[in-house]
Write a protein that holds these residues in place. Structure first.
Motif, PDB file in Angstrom:
ATOM      1  N   PHE A   1       0.878  -1.039  -0.129  1.00 30.62           N
ATOM      2  CA  PHE A   1       0.094   0.032   0.035  1.00 30.62           C
ATOM      3  C   PHE A   1       0.797   1.283   0.147  1.00 30.62           C
ATOM      4  O   PHE A   1       0.571   2.287  -0.605  1.00 30.62           O
ATOM      5  N   LYS A   2       1.951   1.315   0.731  1.00 30.02           N
ATOM      6  CA  LYS A   2       2.790   2.497   0.785  1.00 30.02           C
ATOM      7  C   LYS A   2       3.370   2.793  -0.549  1.00 30.02           C
ATOM      8  O   LYS A   2       3.497   3.971  -0.776  1.00 30.02           O
TER       9      LYS A   2
ATOM     10  N   PHE B   1       0.534   4.009  -2.682  1.00 28.28           N
ATOM     11  CA  PHE B   1       0.063   5.405  -2.506  1.00 28.28           C
ATOM     12  C   PHE B   1       1.248   6.487  -2.904  1.00 28.28           C
ATOM     13  O   PHE B   1       0.787   7.614  -3.132  1.00 28.28           O
TER      14      PHE B   1
ATOM     15  N   MET C   1       0.918   7.092  -6.418  1.00 30.59           N
ATOM     16  CA  MET C   1      -0.731   7.944  -6.609  1.00 30.59           C
ATOM     17  C   MET C   1      -0.248   9.209  -6.460  1.00 30.59           C
ATOM     18  O   MET C   1      -0.780  10.027  -7.030  1.00 30.59           O
ATOM     19  N   THR C   2       0.770   9.598  -5.143  1.00 24.43           N
ATOM     20  CA  THR C   2       0.913  11.042  -5.006  1.00 24.43           C
ATOM     21  C   THR C   2       1.677  11.691  -5.862  1.00 24.43           C
ATOM     22  O   THR C   2       1.240  12.588  -6.493  1.00 24.43           O
TER      23      THR C   2
ATOM     24  N   ALA D   1      -0.662  12.107  -8.859  1.00 21.74           N
ATOM     25  CA  ALA D   1      -1.664  13.267  -8.410  1.00 21.74           C
ATOM     26  C   ALA D   1      -0.916  14.609  -8.879  1.00 21.74           C
ATOM     27  O   ALA D   1      -1.796  15.586  -9.476  1.00 21.74           O
TER      28      ALA D   1
ATOM     29  N   CYS E   1      -1.416  15.219 -12.551  1.00 18.85           N
ATOM     30  CA  CYS E   1      -2.547  15.515 -12.842  1.00 18.85           C
ATOM     31  C   CYS E   1      -3.114  16.763 -12.815  1.00 18.85           C
ATOM     32  O   CYS E   1      -3.560  17.485 -13.587  1.00 18.85           O
ATOM     33  N   GLU E   2      -2.540  17.465 -11.532  1.00 19.07           N
ATOM     34  CA  GLU E   2      -2.917  18.814 -11.100  1.00 19.07           C
ATOM     35  C   GLU E   2      -2.189  19.733 -12.367  1.00 19.07           C
ATOM     36  O   GLU E   2      -3.000  20.636 -12.530  1.00 19.07           O
TER      37      GLU E   2
ATOM     38  N   PRO F   1      -7.800  12.006 -13.388  1.00 19.47           N
ATOM     39  CA  PRO F   1      -8.338  10.257 -13.595  1.00 19.47           C
ATOM     40  C   PRO F   1      -9.605  10.000 -12.791  1.00 19.47           C
ATOM     41  O   PRO F   1      -9.928  10.579 -11.981  1.00 19.47           O
TER      42      PRO F   1
ATOM     43  N   TRP G   1      -9.821   6.808 -10.794  1.00 19.22           N
ATOM     44  CA  TRP G   1      -8.855   5.803 -10.434  1.00 19.22           C
ATOM     45  C   TRP G   1      -9.379   5.205  -9.087  1.00 19.22           C
ATOM     46  O   TRP G   1      -9.969   5.841  -8.225  1.00 19.22           O
TER      47      TRP G   1
ATOM     48  N   ASN H   1      -8.135   2.084  -5.806  1.00 21.90           N
ATOM     49  CA  ASN H   1      -7.177   1.569  -5.263  1.00 21.90           C
ATOM     50  C   ASN H   1      -7.462   0.506  -4.246  1.00 21.90           C
ATOM     51  O   ASN H   1      -8.504   0.854  -3.478  1.00 21.90           O
TER      52      ASN H   1
END
Lengths: 95, 95
Positions: free
Chosen positions: A35-36, A39, A42-43, A46, A49-50, A56, A58, A60
């Motif tokens: 998970f770590k 994520f 993902m950060t 993110a 994306c910004e 997206p 998305w 998880n």
């Protein structure tokens, strides 16, 4: 942004390994260590994306990340989606 | 972890505003101002999940966050899910 035709989408998908055109969006799924790690990636995505002002759909679960990209305003897939997909692949490849 | 009965789940849900028991998980949806705010809150939640060693099935589109919690090992909803749900509510309320 102009909506791409299915032919154009399928052609552009050839440059993206592991992405498919499903239900009006280009989609892929990644698996990471835990998970770590998921994520953290993902950060990084993110922030990209910004920066591109494109976001997206998305989801998880633990170490799995599913990403779907389309362009709401164009009601389909556009160049913006492929640009973001390429950026996501760049982030993944840099890991 | 012991799987809770549906009666127990429904009883505990009364302490959680906006959560429902759907398809074997407790679930809610939040809406925030924009993507940046949504992902910031996801990050705070992610740290809490990691601390509790319990992870959600969650999805995000722009300013919307859907969260589903269940306990894979128990094949249902357990006290761990309610504990994480309360923590998530604490994070939301502190905003």
């Amino acid at each position: 942004m102009i909506k791409l035709s299915e032919t154009e989408i399928q052609q552009k998908l050839q440059e993206l390994e592991g992405w498919e055109y499903i239900d009006g969006a280009i989609e892929t799924t990644f698996e990471f260590k835990n998970f770590k790690e998921t994520f953290s990636i993902m950060t990084r995505i993110a922030f990209e994306c910004e920066a591109q002002n494109h976001h997206p759909n998305w989801s998880n679960v633990y170490n799995t990340l599913n990403i779907r990209l389309n362009t709401h305003d164009a009601n389909g897939v556009t160049q913006k989606d492929f640009q973001l997909a390429q950026s996501i692949e760049g982030i993944i490849d840099s890991e």
